[in-house]
Motif scaffolding. Structure first.
Motif, short mmCIF file in Angstrom:
data_model
loop_
_atom_site.label_atom_id
_atom_site.label_comp_id
_atom_site.label_asym_id
_atom_site.label_seq_id
_atom_site.Cartn_x
_atom_site.Cartn_y
_atom_site.Cartn_z
N THR A 1 52.76 -35.89 80.24
CA THR A 1 53.94 -36.16 79.42
C THR A 1 55.11 -36.55 80.33
N ASN B 1 56.62 -21.77 82.50
CA ASN B 1 56.25 -21.20 81.20
C ASN B 1 54.73 -21.15 81.02
N ALA B 2 54.09 -22.23 81.44
CA ALA B 2 52.62 -22.26 81.34
C ALA B 2 52.01 -21.19 82.22
N GLU C 1 62.53 -30.23 83.92
CA GLU C 1 61.73 -29.92 82.73
C GLU C 1 60.29 -29.60 83.12
N LEU C 2 59.76 -30.38 84.08
CA LEU C 2 58.39 -30.15 84.52
C LEU C 2 58.25 -28.77 85.17
N SER D 1 60.11 -26.17 84.68
CA SER D 1 60.26 -25.18 83.61
C SER D 1 58.97 -25.07 82.80
N SER D 2 58.36 -26.19 82.51
CA SER D 2 57.10 -26.19 81.75
C SER D 2 55.99 -25.51 82.54
N VAL D 3 55.92 -25.81 83.84
CA VAL D 3 54.90 -25.19 84.69
C VAL D 3 55.12 -23.68 84.75
N GLN E 1 58.43 -36.24 81.80
CA GLN E 1 59.48 -35.23 81.85
C GLN E 1 60.24 -35.38 83.18
N ASP F 1 52.39 -17.92 80.46
CA ASP F 1 51.44 -17.86 79.35
C ASP F 1 50.02 -17.59 79.85
N LEU G 1 50.73 -31.04 80.97
CA LEU G 1 52.01 -31.01 81.68
C LEU G 1 52.25 -32.30 82.47
N ALA H 1 46.06 -27.26 80.26
CA ALA H 1 47.50 -27.06 80.41
C ALA H 1 48.07 -27.98 81.49
#
Length: 120
Positions: free
Chosen positions: A25, A38-39, A31-32, A34-36, A27, A42, A22, A18
């Motif tokens: 890519t 969300n990850a 965005e990064l 937010s992705s972190v 970003q 999860d 992250l 993950a």
């Protein structure tokens, strides 16, 4: 391999994958983050699932151990009883076969003596 070690390895591999995805890519900062986030959510859910599965596995092993402690001695006793019964049922045949073998050996000895006397 212990189950807990295996599951720990799977979890560590998932986290590494993950994080690699992250950061590999392109970003923006928002965005990064937010992705972190969300990850992270999860992964927390996955860890909860793993914990539930480990608890279920522990319970299953405990139940299996308890059943084995109750069932195995009874099965061993049943096998011992069956072997004893088989030995008792085959004892007459064993005695009969031993007598027949002794008679055959005696007949062979007599035959050898007869042949030896005839050859002289």
């Amino acid at each position: 391999m212990k189950t807990s070690t295996f599951l720990l390895g799977v979890a560590a591999g998932s986290i590494a994958a993950a994080v690699t995805v992250l950061f590999s890519t392109p970003q923006s900062g928002n965005e990064l983050r937010s992705s972190v986030k969300n990850a992270s959510v999860d992964m927390k859910e996955k860890f909860k699932d793993v914990k539930v599965k480990i608890d279920s596995l522990k319970e299953s092993v405990s139940h299996l151990t308890k059943e084995a402690k109750e069932t195995v001695p009874a099965a061993i006793e049943g096998i011992k009883h069956s072997v004893d019964k088989w030995q008792q049922s085959t004892e007459p045949n064993k005695d009969r076969l031993e007598n027949e073998i002794a008679a055959i050996q005696k007949a062979l000895e007599e035959l050898e003596q007869t042949i030896a006397t005839q050859q002289k």
